[in-house]
Design a protein around this motif. Structure first.
Motif, PDB file in Angstrom:
ATOM      1  N   LEU A  15       0.834  -1.204   0.000  1.00 51.05           N
ATOM      2  CA  LEU A  15       0.000   0.000   0.000  1.00 51.05           C
ATOM      3  C   LEU A  15       0.866   1.250   0.000  1.00 51.05           C
ATOM      4  O   LEU A  15       0.622   2.190  -0.749  1.00 51.05           O
ATOM      5  CB  LEU A  15      -0.898   0.032   1.241  1.00 51.05           C
ATOM      6  CG  LEU A  15      -2.147  -0.838   1.230  1.00 51.05           C
ATOM      7  CD1 LEU A  15      -2.829  -0.749   2.584  1.00 51.05           C
ATOM      8  CD2 LEU A  15      -3.112  -0.402   0.134  1.00 51.05           C
ATOM      9  N   TYR A  16       1.881   1.235   0.828  1.00 53.21           N
ATOM     10  CA  TYR A  16       2.749   2.401   0.974  1.00 53.21           C
ATOM     11  C   TYR A  16       3.423   2.751  -0.353  1.00 53.21           C
ATOM     12  O   TYR A  16       3.442   3.895  -0.786  1.00 53.21           O
ATOM     13  CB  TYR A  16       3.789   2.158   2.063  1.00 53.21           C
ATOM     14  CG  TYR A  16       4.597   3.393   2.368  1.00 53.21           C
ATOM     15  CD1 TYR A  16       4.014   4.460   3.043  1.00 53.21           C
ATOM     16  CD2 TYR A  16       5.916   3.512   1.953  1.00 53.21           C
ATOM     17  CE1 TYR A  16       4.738   5.618   3.310  1.00 53.21           C
ATOM     18  CE2 TYR A  16       6.642   4.659   2.215  1.00 53.21           C
ATOM     19  CZ  TYR A  16       6.053   5.705   2.895  1.00 53.21           C
ATOM     20  OH  TYR A  16       6.760   6.852   3.147  1.00 53.21           O
ATOM     21  N   GLN A  17       3.967   1.723  -1.016  1.00 58.32           N
ATOM     22  CA  GLN A  17       4.631   1.957  -2.306  1.00 58.32           C
ATOM     23  C   GLN A  17       3.646   2.508  -3.325  1.00 58.32           C
ATOM     24  O   GLN A  17       3.969   3.385  -4.112  1.00 58.32           O
ATOM     25  CB  GLN A  17       5.251   0.659  -2.822  1.00 58.32           C
ATOM     26  CG  GLN A  17       6.536   0.324  -2.102  1.00 58.32           C
ATOM     27  CD  GLN A  17       6.994  -1.106  -2.385  1.00 58.32           C
ATOM     28  OE1 GLN A  17       6.305  -1.889  -3.030  1.00 58.32           O
ATOM     29  NE2 GLN A  17       8.162  -1.443  -1.874  1.00 58.32           N
ATOM     30  N   GLN A  18       2.437   1.984  -3.278  1.00 66.14           N
ATOM     31  CA  GLN A  18       1.421   2.432  -4.218  1.00 66.14           C
ATOM     32  C   GLN A  18       1.032   3.889  -3.958  1.00 66.14           C
ATOM     33  O   GLN A  18       0.835   4.663  -4.880  1.00 66.14           O
ATOM     34  CB  GLN A  18       0.193   1.513  -4.117  1.00 66.14           C
ATOM     35  CG  GLN A  18      -0.733   1.582  -5.289  1.00 66.14           C
ATOM     36  CD  GLN A  18      -0.032   1.391  -6.622  1.00 66.14           C
ATOM     37  OE1 GLN A  18       0.912   0.639  -6.765  1.00 66.14           O
ATOM     38  NE2 GLN A  18      -0.476   2.120  -7.632  1.00 66.14           N
ATOM     39  N   ILE A  19       0.979   4.260  -2.693  1.00 68.72           N
ATOM     40  CA  ILE A  19       0.670   5.650  -2.327  1.00 68.72           C
ATOM     41  C   ILE A  19       1.762   6.568  -2.880  1.00 68.72           C
ATOM     42  O   ILE A  19       1.477   7.590  -3.504  1.00 68.72           O
ATOM     43  CB  ILE A  19       0.553   5.807  -0.794  1.00 68.72           C
ATOM     44  CG1 ILE A  19      -0.702   5.093  -0.279  1.00 68.72           C
ATOM     45  CG2 ILE A  19       0.498   7.282  -0.411  1.00 68.72           C
ATOM     46  CD1 ILE A  19      -0.732   4.884   1.230  1.00 68.72           C
TER      47      ILE A  19
END
Length: 183
Positions: free
Chosen positions: A112-116
């Motif tokens: 999720l973090y990378q996608q954000i």
């Protein structure tokens, strides 16, 4: 002190990352589908099947689906980024009673973090004509995730509240997946 060579290296690195990110932005929908697919698998893997005893506590949070239906693709991307941020926030605190696989949870959070980060690099936030519809959407999303947050707090982050929230996040990601397929 930082020498000139070091600065040049940093400059080159930044240059490369912007070029890379603009390339990645073109493949964003495809990439997001992979991330969501992966996130859904991790959500399933992180815990066992939905516990029967939690069924009576089930809550309807009512995801505001209209936030994923604007005419501009950009606005949808902004909404998706916000959703990811909210999910990341919810899944990053008070998880002691959740009884989930820690490694899988971490992978879920990292994805999720990378996608954000990726979305932040790609989404144009400065365009004002997206702004108005975005504000409304932002509030709707905030309300929706606040409901989940309050539910977790009310239940003192017990096992069932987490399982119900996990099921809700699965539904939420499935909705995003449907939308991305159409983008």
């Amino acid at each position: 002190t930082m020498n000139a060579f070091g600065l040049i290296q940093i400059g080159l690195l930044l240059l490369c990352t912007t070029t890379i990110s603009s390339l990645q932005c073109n493949h964003l929908p495809l990439q997001q589908r992979k991330v969501i697919e992966n996130s859904l698998q991790l959500l399933d893997k992180m815990g066992k099947k939905f516990p029967q005893q939690c069924l009576r506590e089930k809550m309807s949070f009512r995801f505001p689906e209209q936030v994923l239906k604007p005419r501009q693709k950009e606005t949808v991307k902004v909404a998706i980024e916000e959703i990811f941020q909210h999910i990341f926030y919810i899944f990053s605190k008070n998880l002691t009673l959740a009884a989930w696989d820690g490694t899988v949870l971490e992978q879920f959070q990292n994805g999720l973090y990378q996608q954000i980060e990726q979305l932040e690099a790609c989404v144009i936030k400065k365009q004002t004509h997206y702004f108005r519809s975005k504000e409304v959407n932002r509030l709707k999303l905030k309300k929706y995730f606040q409901k989940i947050d309050c539910f977790l707090k009310d239940k003192q982050h017990n096992l069932c509240s987490w399982e119900i929230s996990r099921a809700e996040m699965r539904r939420c990601l499935q909705l995003i997946d449907k939308v991305i397929r159409k983008l």
